[in-house]
Each structure stands twice: as structure tokens, then as C-alpha cells.
Design an enzyme around this catalytic site. Sequence first.
Site, PDB file in Angstrom:
ATOM      1  N   HIS A  42       1.992   4.337  -3.049  1.00  9.19           N
ATOM      2  CA  HIS A  42       2.089   5.795  -2.919  1.00  9.19           C
ATOM      3  C   HIS A  42       3.449   6.279  -3.411  1.00  9.19           C
ATOM      4  O   HIS A  42       3.549   7.257  -4.166  1.00  9.19           O
ATOM      5  CB  HIS A  42       1.942   6.212  -1.447  1.00  9.19           C
ATOM      6  CG  HIS A  42       0.561   6.090  -0.888  1.00  9.19           C
ATOM      7  ND1 HIS A  42      -0.547   6.627  -1.496  1.00  9.19           N
ATOM      8  CD2 HIS A  42       0.114   5.505   0.263  1.00  9.19           C
ATOM      9  CE1 HIS A  42      -1.622   6.374  -0.752  1.00  9.19           C
ATOM     10  NE2 HIS A  42      -1.246   5.691   0.307  1.00  9.19           N
TER      11      HIS A  42
ATOM     12  N   HIS B 248       0.834  -1.198   0.000  1.00  9.48           N
ATOM     13  CA  HIS B 248       0.000   0.000   0.000  1.00  9.48           C
ATOM     14  C   HIS B 248       0.875   1.258   0.000  1.00  9.48           C
ATOM     15  O   HIS B 248       0.693   2.166  -0.822  1.00  9.48           O
ATOM     16  CB  HIS B 248      -0.905  -0.025   1.240  1.00  9.48           C
ATOM     17  CG  HIS B 248      -1.715   1.214   1.451  1.00  9.48           C
ATOM     18  ND1 HIS B 248      -3.093   1.215   1.369  1.00  9.48           N
ATOM     19  CD2 HIS B 248      -1.363   2.491   1.768  1.00  9.48           C
ATOM     20  CE1 HIS B 248      -3.546   2.438   1.611  1.00  9.48           C
ATOM     21  NE2 HIS B 248      -2.508   3.223   1.868  1.00  9.48           N
ATOM     22  N   GLU B 249       1.837   1.301   0.914  1.00 12.13           N
ATOM     23  CA  GLU B 249       2.705   2.469   1.000  1.00 12.13           C
ATOM     24  C   GLU B 249       3.667   2.551  -0.184  1.00 12.13           C
ATOM     25  O   GLU B 249       3.983   3.647  -0.665  1.00 12.13           O
ATOM     26  CB  GLU B 249       3.486   2.447   2.320  1.00 12.13           C
ATOM     27  CG  GLU B 249       2.617   2.453   3.562  1.00 12.13           C
ATOM     28  CD  GLU B 249       1.645   3.612   3.590  1.00 12.13           C
ATOM     29  OE1 GLU B 249       1.970   4.690   3.039  1.00 12.13           O
ATOM     30  OE2 GLU B 249       0.560   3.460   4.172  1.00 12.13           O
TER      31      GLU B 249
END
Length: 272
Positions: A65, A61-62
Site C-alpha cells: 500500500h 501487505h502494508e
Amino acid sequence: MSSFQISREVPRSAFVPSPVFVGILAVVLVSAWMTWTGFGNVRVDVFLLVVSGWVLSLTLHEYAHAIIAYFSGDRGVADRGYLRLNPLKYTHPVLSIVLPLIAVVLGGIGLPGGAVWVDHAHIRSKVKESLISAAGPATNVVFALLLAAPFAFGAGDGALVYSAGGITLGPHGEFWLALGALAFLQVTASLLNFLPVPGLDGGNALRPWLSAPYQRAYDLFAPYGFLLLFVLLWQSSVNVYFFNAVDWLSTAIGVPTDLGQIGLSYMRFWSN
């Protein structure tokens, strides 16, 4: 040029997965095999699979980004170590890893985890800023769909056997419970992160399109958005509406009814 910004000649080592990520992936694979074969205490196996799988999804998820920020102009994310898939790099270890894990283990909610610091001075487009924020929860959506795919094709149909005496597990039932629990968590994370709440990804995706006064008001409330959401989910009827929505979405993508929540209960090997 910002002190955080490095040369566009980013070394290849900046993209090499960290040993921490390789270790997490190894735990996921080994615990999946242990759960499938019923090795040792299978409830502990399920616990390891769900927890390690959740940490893996937090990391990706990170990373989503960071990689979108990198291609949008902030090459400094490579210098900050965000492209090496190391969850320990994503800000505070307690707020980023420990608290989300506690929420998963005790509450069955996929709370937002870490955070990638992006130098917005190098992002020249509102669309790119929104894409950077949306990339994380989009990863959770992809995870949820991938985990639900075997169920959509009929795998795990006999995981739970209902009878007058209660519920028993079918062949490899523990594995399907773990998979269902992980899919359930991904749905909760997707739903939470897309909410237009200040400080969360959904709110951050909307922020670039707000006028300057509204952006200032947003920034004022952003540090407290996560805490407000946490309190609402644990202490009000919002919890009921939220989980009803999660149940509906889980069923819509093919995860059998109740499988996720039963899996989350089953993984708590310290309880009956």
C-alpha cells in the site's frame, strides 16, 4: 503543502528495512530450517514458522500500500516510516498485529491487519487510489501462488499418508504442513481483502468511483465493516460458505486438499 508531506528529496534511509523486519525474516528462515530438520519440538517449530510467516506477509501487505502511495504522489508515507517494513508502524498494535494473530492461531483466518494512512490530497487519480487499495491483497495473492508453487510441481506429495489407522506424516511432513497452512492463510486473506466491504481494501478500491452521496454513506459504515465481517465469520453459516470457497481456491492453485487446515491444527502444539 500538507504538514504530512515532505520534500521530494526523500533520504535513502527512509527505504532501509528496519531491524524489526530483519528480525522477523530471521525468525522465518530459522524456523523453516528447524521445521525441515525436525529440530526440538517440531510442533513448536511449525507454530513459529506459520506465525512469523504470517507477520511477514502482513508487513509486506502494508508496505505494498505504502510504496504504491509513494509513487502515486504521497511522499509523506516515507516521513511516517511506512517504507521501512516495520509492522509496528502500521497503526494500532492490538488491532493491527495481536488480533490478526489470534485469528490465525485460533480460527485459521487471515484477517486484515494493519493500515497505512495515505494523504489522498496528493493522489490525483481515481485509478491510482484504487491501485493503492488493491496493492495489499495483490501481495497476498502473490504470496499464495509462491507458497503453492512447490506443491504444483509435486513437492510435498507424501506429506500426508492416509491409512486405516489414520493419518501419518511422510518425510519432512511437518514442513509441508506449515507451508500448506501459510498458503491457506494467504488465500483467506486475499479473499477477505478483495470483498467490496466498507473499510476493507476491496471496498476502498471501489470508493473513488462512487458518487459523492455514496462516498459519504461509505465513510459512515467503513469503521464498522471489519467488525461486521468478524461477527459474520464467527457466528453464522457465512463461515461455511467462506471456507468452502477457500478450500476450492487452495485446491485450484495446487495446495493438496486438507493440507492447510491440518497444518493449522498441527501448529497448535498445546492441543492433542
